[in-house]
Design a protein around this motif. Sequence first.
Motif, PDB file in Angstrom:
ATOM      1  N   SER A   7       0.789  -1.144   0.009  1.00  0.00           N
ATOM      2  CA  SER A   7      -0.142   0.304  -0.120  1.00  0.00           C
ATOM      3  C   SER A   7       0.760   1.176   0.027  1.00  0.00           C
ATOM      4  CB  SER A   7      -1.012  -0.028   1.146  1.00  0.00           C
ATOM      5  OG  SER A   7      -0.175   0.087   2.491  1.00  0.00           O
ATOM      6  N   LYS A  45      -7.863   5.890   2.117  1.00  0.00           N
ATOM      7  CA  LYS A  45      -7.077   5.699   1.206  1.00  0.00           C
ATOM      8  C   LYS A  45      -5.736   4.816   1.274  1.00  0.00           C
ATOM      9  CE  LYS A  45      -5.999   5.969  -3.404  1.00  0.00           C
ATOM     10  NZ  LYS A  45      -6.869   5.734  -4.575  1.00  0.00           N
ATOM     11  N   TYR A 183      -5.793  11.969  -6.556  1.00  0.00           N
ATOM     12  CA  TYR A 183      -5.320  10.854  -5.790  1.00  0.00           C
ATOM     13  C   TYR A 183      -6.370   9.865  -5.342  1.00  0.00           C
ATOM     14  CZ  TYR A 183      -2.723   8.098  -2.561  1.00  0.00           C
ATOM     15  OH  TYR A 183      -2.379   6.563  -1.907  1.00  0.00           O
ATOM     16  N   SER A 186      -7.981   8.073  -8.269  1.00  0.00           N
ATOM     17  CA  SER A 186      -6.922   7.148  -9.033  1.00  0.00           C
ATOM     18  C   SER A 186      -6.899   5.734  -8.390  1.00  0.00           C
ATOM     19  CB  SER A 186      -5.537   7.852  -9.114  1.00  0.00           C
ATOM     20  OG  SER A 186      -4.897   7.965  -7.512  1.00  0.00           O
ATOM     21  N   ASP A 187      -6.490   4.995  -9.319  1.00  0.00           N
ATOM     22  CA  ASP A 187      -6.185   3.345  -8.713  1.00  0.00           C
ATOM     23  C   ASP A 187      -4.808   3.387  -8.248  1.00  0.00           C
ATOM     24  OD1 ASP A 187      -6.254   0.766  -8.008  1.00  0.00           O
ATOM     25  OD2 ASP A 187      -6.414   0.103 -10.251  1.00  0.00           O
ATOM     26  N   THR A 188      -3.829   3.210  -9.106  1.00  0.00           N
ATOM     27  CA  THR A 188      -2.610   2.924  -8.927  1.00  0.00           C
ATOM     28  C   THR A 188      -1.820   3.960  -9.880  1.00  0.00           C
ATOM     29  OG1 THR A 188      -2.500   0.674  -8.254  1.00  0.00           O
ATOM     30  CG2 THR A 188      -0.464   1.559  -9.068  1.00  0.00           C
ATOM     31  N   LYS A 190       0.410   5.506 -12.580  1.00  0.00           N
ATOM     32  CA  LYS A 190       1.475   4.998 -13.338  1.00  0.00           C
ATOM     33  C   LYS A 190       2.259   5.907 -13.638  1.00  0.00           C
ATOM     34  CE  LYS A 190      -1.250   1.270 -13.668  1.00  0.00           C
ATOM     35  NZ  LYS A 190      -1.073   0.010 -12.854  1.00  0.00           N
TER      36      LYS A 190
END
Length: 254
Positions: A7, A45, A183, A186-188, A190
Amino acid sequence: MEQNNSSDLLLVIDMQNVYTKGQEWACKGIEHASASILRLLNSQKTKQVIFTQYLATEHPDGVWKEYNKVNAAVNSDPWLNEMMPEFLPWVKTYPVFTKSVYSSFAIPEVVKAAKKARHLVISGVVAECCVLSTVLSAIDAGCKVIYLTDAVAGLSEVSRKETENIISYFAPLHTVLMTTEEYLLSDTPKSHLCYKVSGPIKLSLDEKIALFRMSLFRIFLTFSIYFFTIYVFYLRFRFMLPFSILDQDFLFCC
């Protein structure tokens, strides 16, 4: 560098009373940065959170001796050095580590946690001082940094934006700049995400001349290729025709 990619780690840098409005080290936009950090904390998050707190050491090295002497009044005031009231409930849940220099990477626990995290999410104060120093240390340590532009405050709006510009130069490999909203949605993030540069990019006179010359060259090259292509088709079209009496009018026109 060991990473478990489990995480992200949220690092909240030095959100202390001395940086609030009306104080000697007041940061411009500290209220907005604080609200953004609280929003992030409430969202859950990031499962990992670390707070840092600047406290002057009794035995500083080198120039820090002069620094502590100049700022003795601030260093000796317990309230100024305390965390801002809105973060007091959170520091009961998450750890607070102290430091006596700018970079949070002077704290071994921060370094260890940051290296294991998927991304190091940066927030806090002061943008052009402790925050910038921490980001540069994190880059050197091999961490991927997410810099939350609206969760950081500086001594002035100009210095805050200049810090963003500096950090953006390390994108996209080392850093990603985004707002708290981006943020959270967002997911991850890139590595190929576009990054933001706050304010116009300032170019020197030589750089402007070089860009102008490059633009002229591109225009010249484009037209050259265009006319050359037309000329080639013209020649092929002309010389592939039979040279007969019936074509005399055409050849004359050509």
